[in-house]
Design a protein around this motif. Structure first.
Motif, PDB file in Angstrom:
ATOM      1  N   GLU A 222       0.856  -1.191   0.000  1.00 32.78           N
ATOM      2  CA  GLU A 222       0.000   0.000   0.000  1.00 32.78           C
ATOM      3  C   GLU A 222       0.893   1.241   0.000  1.00 32.78           C
ATOM      4  OE1 GLU A 222      -3.794   1.909   0.044  1.00 32.78           O
ATOM      5  OE2 GLU A 222      -3.261  -0.218  -0.170  1.00 32.78           O
ATOM      6  N   VAL A 223       0.538   2.228  -0.821  1.00 32.68           N
ATOM      7  CA  VAL A 223       1.274   3.494  -0.894  1.00 32.68           C
ATOM      8  C   VAL A 223       0.327   4.614  -0.512  1.00 32.68           C
ATOM      9  CG1 VAL A 223       2.587   5.081  -2.344  1.00 32.68           C
ATOM     10  CG2 VAL A 223       2.815   2.614  -2.685  1.00 32.68           C
ATOM     11  N   ARG A 224       0.726   5.400   0.477  1.00 29.69           N
ATOM     12  CA  ARG A 224      -0.081   6.521   0.949  1.00 29.69           C
ATOM     13  C   ARG A 224       0.748   7.809   0.889  1.00 29.69           C
ATOM     14  NH1 ARG A 224      -5.579   5.600   1.250  1.00 29.69           N
ATOM     15  NH2 ARG A 224      -5.929   3.436   1.923  1.00 29.69           N
ATOM     16  N   ALA A 225       0.060   8.906   0.629  1.00 30.56           N
ATOM     17  CA  ALA A 225       0.720  10.217   0.585  1.00 30.56           C
ATOM     18  C   ALA A 225       0.118  11.113   1.658  1.00 30.56           C
ATOM     19  CB  ALA A 225       0.559  10.854  -0.793  1.00 30.56           C
ATOM     20  N   PHE A 226       0.969  11.724   2.451  1.00 26.98           N
ATOM     21  CA  PHE A 226       0.546  12.634   3.512  1.00 26.98           C
ATOM     22  C   PHE A 226       1.086  14.028   3.209  1.00 26.98           C
ATOM     23  CE2 PHE A 226       0.922   8.409   5.372  1.00 26.98           C
ATOM     24  CZ  PHE A 226      -0.303   8.260   5.982  1.00 26.98           C
ATOM     25  N   PRO A 227       0.249  15.076   3.365  1.00 27.80           N
ATOM     26  CA  PRO A 227       0.721  16.437   3.052  1.00 27.80           C
ATOM     27  C   PRO A 227       1.798  16.889   4.030  1.00 27.80           C
ATOM     28  CG  PRO A 227      -1.440  16.522   4.098  1.00 27.80           C
ATOM     29  CD  PRO A 227      -1.154  15.060   3.834  1.00 27.80           C
ATOM     30  N   LEU A 228       2.774  17.627   3.484  1.00 28.25           N
ATOM     31  CA  LEU A 228       3.834  18.192   4.319  1.00 28.25           C
ATOM     32  C   LEU A 228       3.406  19.483   4.984  1.00 28.25           C
ATOM     33  CD1 LEU A 228       7.137  17.671   2.311  1.00 28.25           C
ATOM     34  CD2 LEU A 228       6.710  16.990   4.659  1.00 28.25           C
ATOM     35  N   GLY A 229       2.370  20.107   4.466  1.00 31.16           N
ATOM     36  CA  GLY A 229       1.958  21.407   4.998  1.00 31.16           C
ATOM     37  C   GLY A 229       1.976  22.433   3.893  1.00 31.16           C
ATOM     38  N   ASP A 230       1.673  23.683   4.253  1.00 25.98           N
ATOM     39  CA  ASP A 230       1.633  24.760   3.271  1.00 25.98           C
ATOM     40  C   ASP A 230       3.027  25.027   2.753  1.00 25.98           C
ATOM     41  OD1 ASP A 230      -1.065  25.007   3.654  1.00 25.98           O
ATOM     42  OD2 ASP A 230      -0.864  26.536   5.217  1.00 25.98           O
ATOM     43  N   SER A 231       3.143  25.163   1.466  1.00 24.71           N
ATOM     44  CA  SER A 231       4.418  25.470   0.823  1.00 24.71           C
ATOM     45  C   SER A 231       4.158  26.316  -0.406  1.00 24.71           C
ATOM     46  CB  SER A 231       5.159  24.196   0.421  1.00 24.71           C
ATOM     47  OG  SER A 231       6.326  24.490  -0.284  1.00 24.71           O
ATOM     48  N   GLU A 232       4.968  27.334  -0.616  1.00 27.80           N
ATOM     49  CA  GLU A 232       4.810  28.229  -1.749  1.00 27.80           C
ATOM     50  C   GLU A 232       5.843  27.966  -2.836  1.00 27.80           C
ATOM     51  OE1 GLU A 232       4.931  32.169  -0.319  1.00 27.80           O
ATOM     52  OE2 GLU A 232       3.091  32.010   0.860  1.00 27.80           O
ATOM     53  N   GLU A 233       6.720  26.981  -2.643  1.00 29.32           N
ATOM     54  CA  GLU A 233       7.767  26.750  -3.620  1.00 29.32           C
ATOM     55  C   GLU A 233       7.170  26.370  -4.975  1.00 29.32           C
ATOM     56  OE1 GLU A 233      11.046  27.098  -3.466  1.00 29.32           O
ATOM     57  OE2 GLU A 233      10.983  27.839  -1.421  1.00 29.32           O
ATOM     58  N   GLU A 234       6.117  25.505  -4.974  1.00 38.94           N
ATOM     59  CA  GLU A 234       5.600  25.017  -6.223  1.00 38.94           C
ATOM     60  C   GLU A 234       4.839  26.092  -6.982  1.00 38.94           C
ATOM     61  OE1 GLU A 234       6.017  23.232  -2.945  1.00 38.94           O
ATOM     62  OE2 GLU A 234       3.871  23.034  -3.197  1.00 38.94           O
ATOM     63  N   THR A 235       4.361  27.125  -6.311  1.00 36.94           N
ATOM     64  CA  THR A 235       3.535  28.121  -6.953  1.00 36.94           C
ATOM     65  C   THR A 235       4.349  29.250  -7.568  1.00 36.94           C
ATOM     66  OG1 THR A 235       3.286  29.388  -4.884  1.00 36.94           O
ATOM     67  CG2 THR A 235       1.706  27.635  -5.314  1.00 36.94           C
ATOM     68  N   LYS A 236       5.664  29.190  -7.514  1.00 39.58           N
ATOM     69  CA  LYS A 236       6.487  30.265  -8.060  1.00 39.58           C
ATOM     70  C   LYS A 236       6.761  30.010  -9.532  1.00 39.58           C
ATOM     71  CE  LYS A 236       8.781  31.593  -3.757  1.00 39.58           C
ATOM     72  NZ  LYS A 236      10.081  31.770  -3.061  1.00 39.58           N
ATOM     73  N   PRO A 237       6.260  30.881 -10.415  1.00 38.20           N
ATOM     74  CA  PRO A 237       6.533  30.686 -11.845  1.00 38.20           C
ATOM     75  C   PRO A 237       8.014  30.773 -12.169  1.00 38.20           C
ATOM     76  CG  PRO A 237       4.742  32.258 -11.492  1.00 38.20           C
ATOM     77  CD  PRO A 237       5.358  32.000 -10.157  1.00 38.20           C
ATOM     78  N   ARG A 238       8.781  31.488 -11.351  1.00 36.15           N
ATOM     79  CA  ARG A 238      10.207  31.657 -11.618  1.00 36.15           C
ATOM     80  C   ARG A 238      10.949  30.318 -11.589  1.00 36.15           C
ATOM     81  NH1 ARG A 238      14.556  32.859  -8.014  1.00 36.15           N
ATOM     82  NH2 ARG A 238      16.319  33.764  -9.122  1.00 36.15           N
ATOM     83  N   HIS A 239      10.401  29.339 -10.915  1.00 41.41           N
ATOM     84  CA  HIS A 239      11.050  28.040 -10.800  1.00 41.41           C
ATOM     85  C   HIS A 239      10.662  27.087 -11.933  1.00 41.41           C
ATOM     86  CE1 HIS A 239      11.427  28.774  -6.180  1.00 41.41           C
ATOM     87  NE2 HIS A 239      12.179  29.557  -6.904  1.00 41.41           N
ATOM     88  N   ARG A 240      10.012  27.604 -12.982  1.00 45.66           N
ATOM     89  CA  ARG A 240       9.621  26.778 -14.115  1.00 45.66           C
ATOM     90  C   ARG A 240      10.210  27.344 -15.402  1.00 45.66           C
ATOM     91  NH1 ARG A 240       3.309  24.891 -13.342  1.00 45.66           N
ATOM     92  NH2 ARG A 240       3.485  24.139 -11.203  1.00 45.66           N
ATOM     93  N   THR A 241      10.411  26.490 -16.374  1.00 48.34           N
ATOM     94  CA  THR A 241      10.922  26.937 -17.658  1.00 48.34           C
ATOM     95  C   THR A 241       9.812  27.622 -18.444  1.00 48.34           C
ATOM     96  OG1 THR A 241      10.382  24.845 -18.756  1.00 48.34           O
ATOM     97  CG2 THR A 241      12.542  25.003 -17.675  1.00 48.34           C
ATOM     98  N   THR A 242      10.218  28.378 -19.472  1.00 50.33           N
ATOM     99  CA  THR A 242       9.231  29.062 -20.296  1.00 50.33           C
ATOM    100  C   THR A 242       8.331  28.068 -21.012  1.00 50.33           C
ATOM    101  OG1 THR A 242      10.768  30.907 -20.627  1.00 50.33           O
ATOM    102  CG2 THR A 242       8.931  30.743 -22.149  1.00 50.33           C
TER     103      THR A 242
END
Length: 390
Positions: A222-242
């Motif tokens: 069985e594989v389960r995923a638990f949230p780490l908490g609030d994070s803003e890293e993924e929402t930064k467009p600067r961290h993605r390519t064009t």
């Protein structure tokens, strides 16, 4: 003339390389210290993220370093009367500034590549190192105490032993507020921190699921995923390519079109049944946001701001070179401050203000991101015309 241009270019490269190295080293230690304090990293992790911190800082250090380099080189030339001598020999002032413009074009392209390709790659590696560090800290803590507790989320983990990254005889008890506790006991389990998805993935083998004191089921894996908490890293467009940002725009357009088609279908069904369409059903409602979603205005602003911010090197070289020649002082700090103070007090506030408007959808990013560069460009062209007359 070509000999003079090569000499100026070499002097610019020498001064720029030295200043960039010094400024980058200073900012790297500040950036590493900030990241280490935020993530609780040790000396080993700090040494690992050092190579990735440098490219994330260079797009900010390159324009200011180029401005200072241009002020130093052309300020010395003006103070030693070399500019007057070259113009007396028939050289145009634009010919003297050509090496600075050439260097600025190269640096603008380099800054764009850093922002578009290198920074997303560097941030991905930093997240991987931080994720591995969090795993090691968690496993070391569990290996020492055999228990980990998170009262806020109602989670408690116990294990008989820890071998590498494998928990031996783990028990997971999940008891959120207002709900009956759920207990999972397994023979072994592997824990992996995924900062990109902001979750902890637990892979359990041969376990029992218990709820309210009774066994509810048995599983082999069985594989389960638990949230780490609030994070803003993924929402930064600067961290993605064009390319990723353009793909995000396409996804947003498809979602908008799907919502509009759904609203049209609902309205058509209501009219077919002889009912008036309800306004709340006609208006397409936005889909529920997820952690990976980026608002469309922010995506567009990031796409258009990257070339504008990279091109600031060219405008900084224009204003720095023309003012240094106009003042004709060997004191480069005076020239630099005369150029940099208006940039600090006018250019950056206007640029950041326009970016903020564009991110909130109050202005079109296709032109707002260029307002600061346009002001610097007009100022530089006026100064260039003045120095060309003398």
């Amino acid at each position: 003339m070509r000999l003079i241009q090569r000499a100026i270019l070499w002097e610019l490269l020498r001064v720029f390389g030295f200043l960039l190295a010094v400024l980058t080293v200073l900012l790297v230690f500040v950036g590493v210290a900030q990241r280490a304090s935020e993530e609780g990293l040790g000396a080993e992790q700090i040494a690992q993220i050092l190579p990735y911190i440098v490219p994330s800082l260079m797009p900010f250090t390159i324009p200011a370093t180029l401005l200072l380099s241009v002020c130093i080189v052309y300020g010395r030339m003006g103070g030693d009367q070399e500019v007057i001598a070259a113009k007396a020999a028939g050289a145009h002032v634009f010919s003297l500034l050509a090496p600075a413009f050439l260097l600025a074009v190269v640096l603008s392209v380099s800054s764009f590549v850093l922002t578009d390709r290198v920074i997303p790659w560097a941030m991905g590696n930093i997240q991987r190192i931080v994720s591995d560090a969090m795993e090691d800290l968690f496993l070391d803590f569990l290996r020492t105490t055999n228990r980990f507790s998170d009262p806020e989320r109602g989670l408690m983990i116990t294990a008989r032993d820890v071998e590498g990254k494998t928990l031996i005889g783990p028990q997971f008890r999940y008891a959120p507020a207002g709900r009956s506790p759920v207990t999972v006991t397994a023979e072994r389990a592997n824990v992996r921190f995924d900062l990109e998805e902001n979750v902890v993935r637990v892979e359990m083998h041969r376990g029992l699921l218990q709820s309210s004191g009774s066994v509810n089921g048995y599983f082999e894996r069985e594989v389960r995923a638990f949230p780490l908490g609030d994070s803003e890293e993924e929402t930064k467009p600067r961290h993605r390519t064009t390319a990723d940002l353009f793909h995000q725009l396409e996804v947003l357009k498809e979602n908008t079109a799907a919502r509009e088609r759904h609203a049209a279908a609902v309205a058509t069904l209501d009219l077919t049944l002889g009912e008036l369409p309800r306004p709340d059903r006609l208006a397409p409602s936005p889909p529920p946001p997820t952690k990976a979603d980026i608002p469309e205005h922010k995506v567009r602003t990031e796409i258009y701001s990257r070339p504008a911010m990279a091109a600031s090197c060219l405008f900084f070289a224009l204003i720095g070179g023309t003012f240094s020649i106009k003042l004709g002082r060997s004191s480069f700090l005076t020239t630099f401050m005369i150029c940099f103070v208006p940039i600090l007090l006018v250019y950056y506030p206007i640029t950041l203000g326009m970016l903020n408007l564009a991110k909130h959808g109050d202005a079109d990013p296709r032109w707002t991101v260029w307002v600061g560069n346009a002001l610097i460009g007009v100022w530089g062209l006026i100064t260039l015309r003045q120095v060309a007359r003398f």
